[in-house]
Design a protein around this motif. Structure first.
Motif, mmCIF file in Angstrom:
data_model
loop_
_atom_site.group_PDB
_atom_site.id
_atom_site.type_symbol
_atom_site.label_atom_id
_atom_site.label_comp_id
_atom_site.label_asym_id
_atom_site.label_seq_id
_atom_site.Cartn_x
_atom_site.Cartn_y
_atom_site.Cartn_z
ATOM 1 N N ARG A 188 0.827 -1.195 0.000
ATOM 2 C CA ARG A 188 0.000 0.000 0.000
ATOM 3 C C ARG A 188 0.868 1.255 0.000
ATOM 4 N N LEU A 189 0.400 2.253 -0.717
ATOM 5 C CA LEU A 189 1.125 3.523 -0.764
ATOM 6 C C LEU A 189 0.122 4.675 -0.717
ATOM 7 N N ASP A 190 0.378 5.610 0.178
ATOM 8 C CA ASP A 190 -0.421 6.846 0.219
ATOM 9 C C ASP A 190 0.415 7.923 -0.445
ATOM 10 N N LEU A 191 -0.180 8.631 -1.371
ATOM 11 C CA LEU A 191 0.608 9.685 -2.019
ATOM 12 C C LEU A 191 -0.276 10.827 -2.489
ATOM 13 N N THR A 192 0.354 11.967 -2.681
ATOM 14 C CA THR A 192 -0.375 13.086 -3.253
ATOM 15 C C THR A 192 0.223 13.378 -4.617
ATOM 16 N N ASN A 193 -0.596 13.927 -5.487
ATOM 17 C CA ASN A 193 -0.052 14.469 -6.725
ATOM 18 C C ASN A 193 -0.220 15.975 -6.613
ATOM 19 N N VAL A 300 -5.174 13.375 -3.854
ATOM 20 C CA VAL A 300 -4.708 12.659 -2.667
ATOM 21 C C VAL A 300 -5.184 11.224 -2.829
ATOM 22 N N THR A 301 -4.258 10.278 -2.803
ATOM 23 C CA THR A 301 -4.580 8.924 -3.235
ATOM 24 C C THR A 301 -4.028 7.864 -2.298
ATOM 25 N N THR A 302 -4.815 6.809 -2.165
ATOM 26 C CA THR A 302 -4.310 5.586 -1.547
ATOM 27 C C THR A 302 -4.367 4.500 -2.608
ATOM 28 N N ALA A 303 -3.246 3.820 -2.820
ATOM 29 C CA ALA A 303 -3.189 2.768 -3.836
ATOM 30 C C ALA A 303 -2.690 1.495 -3.182
ATOM 31 N N GLU A 304 -3.302 0.395 -3.571
ATOM 32 C CA GLU A 304 -2.869 -0.896 -3.035
ATOM 33 C C GLU A 304 -2.762 -1.892 -4.177
ATOM 34 N N MET A 305 -1.654 -2.610 -4.209
ATOM 35 C CA MET A 305 -1.485 -3.650 -5.222
ATOM 36 C C MET A 305 -1.437 -5.006 -4.529
ATOM 37 N N ALA A 306 -2.241 -5.919 -5.051
ATOM 38 C CA ALA A 306 -2.169 -7.302 -4.571
ATOM 39 C C ALA A 306 -1.218 -8.054 -5.497
ATOM 40 N N ILE A 307 -0.251 -8.748 -4.918
ATOM 41 C CA ILE A 307 0.715 -9.471 -5.757
ATOM 42 C C ILE A 307 0.830 -10.925 -5.313
ATOM 43 N N ASP A 308 1.281 -11.779 -6.232
ATOM 44 C CA ASP A 308 1.537 -13.165 -5.824
ATOM 45 C C ASP A 308 2.965 -13.246 -5.282
ATOM 46 N N LYS A 309 3.402 -14.433 -4.939
ATOM 47 C CA LYS A 309 4.692 -14.530 -4.246
ATOM 48 C C LYS A 309 5.873 -14.151 -5.146
ATOM 49 N N ASP A 310 5.636 -14.173 -6.476
ATOM 50 C CA ASP A 310 6.724 -13.818 -7.399
ATOM 51 C C ASP A 310 6.681 -12.357 -7.829
ATOM 52 N N LEU A 381 1.338 7.252 -9.866
ATOM 53 C CA LEU A 381 0.865 6.267 -8.888
ATOM 54 C C LEU A 381 1.460 4.887 -9.187
ATOM 55 N N LEU A 382 1.334 4.447 -10.443
ATOM 56 C CA LEU A 382 1.785 3.095 -10.785
ATOM 57 C C LEU A 382 3.287 2.931 -10.630
ATOM 58 N N GLU A 383 4.021 3.950 -11.049
ATOM 59 C CA GLU A 383 5.469 3.810 -11.060
ATOM 60 C C GLU A 383 6.081 4.009 -9.681
ATOM 61 N N ARG A 384 5.441 4.816 -8.862
ATOM 62 C CA ARG A 384 5.892 4.900 -7.465
ATOM 63 C C ARG A 384 5.531 3.604 -6.744
ATOM 64 N N LEU A 385 4.322 3.122 -7.006
ATOM 65 C CA LEU A 385 3.880 1.898 -6.343
ATOM 66 C C LEU A 385 4.803 0.737 -6.722
ATOM 67 N N ASP A 766 16.944 4.388 3.793
ATOM 68 C CA ASP A 766 15.732 3.569 3.789
ATOM 69 C C ASP A 766 14.449 4.406 3.739
ATOM 70 N N VAL A 767 14.362 5.264 2.756
ATOM 71 C CA VAL A 767 13.160 6.066 2.569
ATOM 72 C C VAL A 767 12.225 5.303 1.638
ATOM 73 N N ARG A 768 10.965 5.260 1.961
ATOM 74 C CA ARG A 768 10.023 4.522 1.128
ATOM 75 C C ARG A 768 9.349 5.444 0.117
ATOM 76 N N HIS A 769 9.015 6.640 0.564
ATOM 77 C CA HIS A 769 8.308 7.568 -0.324
ATOM 78 C C HIS A 769 8.438 8.990 0.200
ATOM 79 N N ILE A 770 8.530 9.950 -0.733
ATOM 80 C CA ILE A 770 8.455 11.377 -0.368
ATOM 81 C C ILE A 770 7.488 12.011 -1.367
ATOM 82 N N ASP A 771 6.615 12.870 -0.876
ATOM 83 C CA ASP A 771 5.692 13.544 -1.795
ATOM 84 C C ASP A 771 6.395 14.688 -2.527
ATOM 85 N N MET A 772 5.967 14.901 -3.773
ATOM 86 C CA MET A 772 6.520 15.982 -4.590
ATOM 87 C C MET A 772 6.060 17.332 -4.035
#
Ligand code: FES
Ligand code: FES
Lengths: 793, 165
Positions: A188-193, A300-310, A381-385, A766-772
């Motif tokens: 999950r990633l919370d981000l703003t554009n 202002v967005t919340t994005a979540e990606m479901a992924i398999d183990k690979d 969103l997609l490329e940050r996620l 170890d930064v995960r995300h910074i908003d623009m």
């Protein structure tokens, strides 16, 4: 003669006049007897207008008239219309509050126009505008997107509950929920554009003119689409029939979307010129542009990606809050819906996607399309996620992209969010960008930078764009209140030279060159025999203008259609002259010939015959050689590509500099590669601006903090590197030229590439995300806090 | 109303102006030289750059009266009378250094001064720094930088020495 047809980097026709100071921009025009308008705007974010006393202003020297919203209302002037109706999840229509030309009752943002002063000189109008005495009653205001939906929030429009314009969704919720339930992992990633201000270098301007003898109104305006302005202003605001309203947009000094919309000032000067019987001119000062040109983005967005183990993408769930500002600008409502949520597949084969978008009103300048419009928000969103997934799982970010790309043999590809991509090769653009950027050689460059005490990072992003929004019937079913075709008229003159009248309009894209190349190539005539005419409703049959990278794909296709008609008629004339059957006439390289013989007639001879019809099939064919065409595309076009950025960060100051930038794009067939490259450069620069520098910021009291070039950081030459560009070509399958469009891809692909590079440079922290925007301050505070040990996964 | 006498593009002119009239207003509104543009109201965009006695100046930051007795060159005054473009104009065209053209007159005037004042040569970084006062929203500057580097040898009549970084 040098090759000047399709594919040649012909130097631009328009440059001669621009370089010698003979461009003709709206503010360069002056009409005899012209008056000057100054708009008095609100300096309050939200207030009731108790009274406006115009007496002192009206008595100032040179003042001819002072008008307020009630004067316009009394004269039956309508509100500014919104061009796209969005329906809520439950099928009810969106909230569409009135958008008066001059505020009545309340002002709703700093910059909201509330009165106009018209005087003999600009300075006199300015002096008088300061004498307007306004009594206010301040109201609590909403200056941030999230605050709009807070419980008990002040209401921007008294009858719009909860400040919600619409609550809309797209995609298969059940499929997404099911995929999430069985996913190996959810990231999950919370981000703003961030909110941006387009800032075309030419400020908006408008001149209203009125011919008392004929009753005709003329509006000169800084517009990307004069016919749309004529339609909206004539039909909804001023009630002037098309026959009596001419809209001229001469040379336009940049737009990037901000000059699509019908703005209040256009209606004010047109209306006032009619009232006063004299031309009225208004030109924005830059400070005014900051608070009256439509802004862009602000999600202002919340994005979540479901992924398999690979790391395979199973499903994407997105929740976005989109800021509309205080009123609905012309196309505002379509941006976070049909130009954003529909792009959430990106170049990936994610099988299930569900997006919810809530659009809200705030006490800020209206937000509408700005270069990219919705598509940059989706790509970001997609490329940050994707990078965050790599970060959280330890998977390689390039491998993750490779394995999730839509394969090159999967076209046409139906996405789970309504669009069908016709063609593309995302592997090719990705691999070619990695190679051009020497991705594999990066560790050595990082080490070299470290030796100089700098932090170096590399970032990648893919993107897809949907251009030439269409077809009309589909868009109409989704709420568009306009057609999305383009018109062209091709007039072949008796001497064989050609005038092309197009509904597309250049605001820097070089249409006079690219379109002339296209027409010269197809008709087999010299480039300098083709003249492009645009930007005037009196000359052009009709048009929807230039936005969404549509001019070549849609406007160019209309020209091809019209040329097909010209050639078909030419063949009939040629058949008559050469006493052959029409079926035997071939047209190639500018000459009509009888198949299998050496008989031929040049394009010029046929043109002359059409206008001097002495030996002519007059019973079957009208004289003359001129054709109209309207082209309504079958689908969007889908340019796509990959960008790679490298940045270096100064540890002491946190200042990031972009040291290398590669863009490899697939825009379909290239007509003028030089112009395409220029479009990529400009777009990338604006994207880097968003990533690192620009941000429209409001303080809690509702005042804009970044209201001039002193505070709003525009990219300057020393903020940017030289760019490396490349192309891979797959042709669009549904337009006659195979072209896709190139105007917006730079702002779509570059922000995530830059942000990903900065985050990579900061990997030891170890930064995960910074908003623009990634300002030196944000970066410095991370560096200053010291490296973090990675938490055990 | 006060009068100001100055030379513009080689011609002597005398114009009535208000005390508060800016030089750019005199050029655009009184003399019809609309090639000089106004892109801001805080002296930051450079769309209004002209040459005053040969040096580049933002004409929005000067009163018309301050130009009394001085010689002004605008974008309209650069080409030869037979229409031959200045090498800088030529290189802007050759390298696609303009799109909408709005920043272009100011950009060209600044660029000429930059090249003239660096007879020792110009590095890419120096060109980029030299253009700090000129905003372009269209080109991303890449081709402007290229055009200026290409104009240097034409203006100085020799190849550009490898400039110090
Ligand atoms: S007009 Fe912007 S600096 Fe002069
Ligand atoms: S060419 Fe448009 S601002 Fe520079």
């Amino acid at each position: 003669m040098a090759f000047e047809g399709i594919g040649a980097s012909v130097r631009r026709t328009e440059d001669q006049r621009f370089l010698s100071g003979r461009g003709n921009y709206t503010d360069d025009i002056n009409r005899p007897g012209q008056l000057y308008a100054i708009i008095r705007r609100s300096d309050r974010p939200h207030a009731r207008i108790v009274s406006i006393d115009t007496k002192a202003a009206a008595e100032m020297p040179g003042v001819v008239a002072v008008y307020t919203g009630t004067d316009l209302q009394a004269d039956n002037v309508g509100g500014l219309p919104c061009g796209w109706l969005i329906k809520n999840k439950d099928g009810t229509p969106m909230a569409e509050p009135p958008h008066p030309v001059l505020a009545v009752g309340k002002v709703r943002h700093v910059g909201d126009p509330l009165a106009v002063v018209i005087a003999e000189t600009r300075q006199q109008a300015k002096d008088a505008a300061e004498k307007l005495a306004i009594e206010w009653q301040d109201l609590p205001s909403i200056s941030s997107t999230q605050d709009a939906i807070a419980p008990g929030a002040a209401l921007v429009h008294d009858d719009v509950e909860g400040n919600v314009c619409y609550d809309w969704h797209l995609g298969d919720k059940e499929a997404v929920d099911a995929a999430f339930a069985k996913a190996a992992r959810v990231v999950r990633l919370d981000l703003t554009n961030s909110r941006l201000i387009p800032n075309a270098m030419e400020p908006r301007a408008a001149i209203g003119d009125f011919d008392r003898a004929t009753g005709e109104h003329t509006l000169f305006t800084t517009s990307q689409n004069p016919h749309v302005i004529r339609l909206l202003m004539g039909a909804f605001v001023l009630h002037i029939p098309e026959s009596h309203l001419r809209v001229v947009a001469p040379d336009v000094g940049g737009g990037f979307g901000s000059k699509i919309y019908h703005y209040a000032e256009e209606a004010i000067v047109t209306w006032a010129a009619g009232k006063l019987g004299r031309p009225v001119k208004w030109t924005a000062e830059r400070t005014e542009s900051f608070i009256s040109d439509a802004h862009g983005r602000d999600h202002v967005t919340t994005a979540e990606m479901a992924i398999d183990k690979d790391g395979n993408y199973l499903a994407l769930r997105v929740k976005t809050l989109a800021n509309m500002g205080a009123y609905l600008s012309t196309f505002a409502t379509s941006i976070p819906t049909y130009l954003y949520a529909t792009l959430l597949a990106g170049v990936y084969k994610t099988p299930a996607i569900y997006a919810e978008v809530k659009a809200v009103f705030t006490n800020t300048v209206p937000v509408d399309a700005y270069r990219g419009a919705g598509r940059p928000e989706a790509a970001y969103l997609l490329e940050r996620l994707t990078d965050v997934i790599a970060h959280d799982t330890g998977l390689d970010r390039v491998a993750l992209r490779r394995q999730n790309l839509i394969p090159a043999n999967a076209f046409p590809y139906q996405t789970p969010v309504a669009l069908q991509y016709d063609s593309g090769n995302y592997q090719a653009t990705l691999e070619s960008a990695l190679k051009a950027a020497d991705w594999n050689g990066f560790p050595a460059r990082r080490a070299a930078a470290a030796a100089k005490g700098k932090l170096r990072g590399i970032g990648i992003s893919t993107y897809i764009e949907a251009c030439g929004i269409a077809p009309s019937a589909v868009a109409g079913a989704l709420g568009a209140r306009a057609g999305l075709y383009e018109a062209a008229n091709i007039r072949v003159h008796p001497t064989g030279s050609v005038s092309v009248f197009t509904g597309s309009h250049s605001h820097g894209q070089g249409h006079e060159t690219t379109f002339a190349q296209l027409v010269a190539d197809q008709l087999g005539i010299p480039f300098n025999q083709v003249e492009i005419v645009h930007g005037d409703t009196e000359k052009i049959p009709f048009g929807m203008g230039t936005y969404g990278s549509r001019s070549l794909a849609v406007g160019g296709s209309a020209m091809v259609k019209a040329m097909d008609k010209i050639i078909a008629k030419g063949k009939r004339i040629a058949a008559h002259l050469m006493e052959a059957s029409v079926a035997d006439i071939e047209f190639k390289n500018g000459s009509f010939s009888v198949a299998g013989t050496d008989k031929s007639k040049s394009f010029g001879e046929i043109a002359l015959t059409a206008y001097v019809p002495h030996n002519y099939p007059i019973d079957e064919l009208e004289p003359g050689l001129e054709e109209n065409a309207f082209y309504d595309p079958k689908n969007f076009t889908f340019p796509a590509g990959c960008m790679v950025a490298e940045v270096e960060i100064d540890r002491d100051t946190g200042v990031p500099s972009v040291v290398s930038f590669v863009a490899v794009d697939d825009v379909g067939r290239l007509i003028n590669p030089m112009i395409v490259e220029g479009q990529v450069h400009g777009g990338v620069a604006q994207g880097i601006g968003q990533a690192l520098l620009e941000s429209a910021t409001y303080d809690v009291s509702g005042q804009i903090v970044t209201g001039s070039f002193m505070d709003y950081t525009m990219p300057r030459s020393d903020n940017l590197p030289s760019f490396k560009t490349g192309n891979e070509v797959t042709l669009c399958t549904h337009n006659p030229l195979g072209v896709k469009g190139c105007g917006e891809l730079g702002t779509i692909g570059s922000p995530p590439a830059i942000v990903n590079a900065v985050i990579d440079a900061l990997s030891e922290y170890d930064v995960r995300h910074i908003d623009m925007p990634l300002s030196p301050q944000k970066i410095w505070s991370i560096v200053a806090a010291g490296p973090k040990r990675k938490a055990a996964e | 109303m006060p009068q100001v006498a100055l030379t513009v593009n080689g011609k002597k002119v005398t114009v009535d102006v208000e005390g508060r009239t800016l030089l750019v207003e005199l050029l655009r509104e009184k003399l019809g030289l609309t090639g000089t543009h106004v892109g801001c109201d805080t002296s930051q965009c450079g769309a209004c750059v002209i040459h005053l006695d040969g040096a580049s100046v933002k004409s929005c930051t000067m009163l018309a009266l301050q130009a009394a007795g001085r010689s002004v060159t605008t974008i309209e005054g650069l080409a030869k009378s037979d229409g031959t473009l200045h090498p800088m104009q030529e290189m802007f065209r050759e390298h696609h250094a303009l799109q909408c053209g709005f920043c272009t007159p100011g950009m060209v005037m600044s660029a000429i001064d930059l090249v003239q004042s660096h007879p020792e040569g110009l590095s890419e970084q120096q060109i980029r720094h030299g253009l700090e006062g000129n905003l372009c929203r269209c080109t991303g500057y890449h081709n402007i930088v290229k055009a200026i580097a290409a104009a240097w040898p034409l203006m100085h009549g020799k190849t550009m020495p490898a400039a110090a970084e």
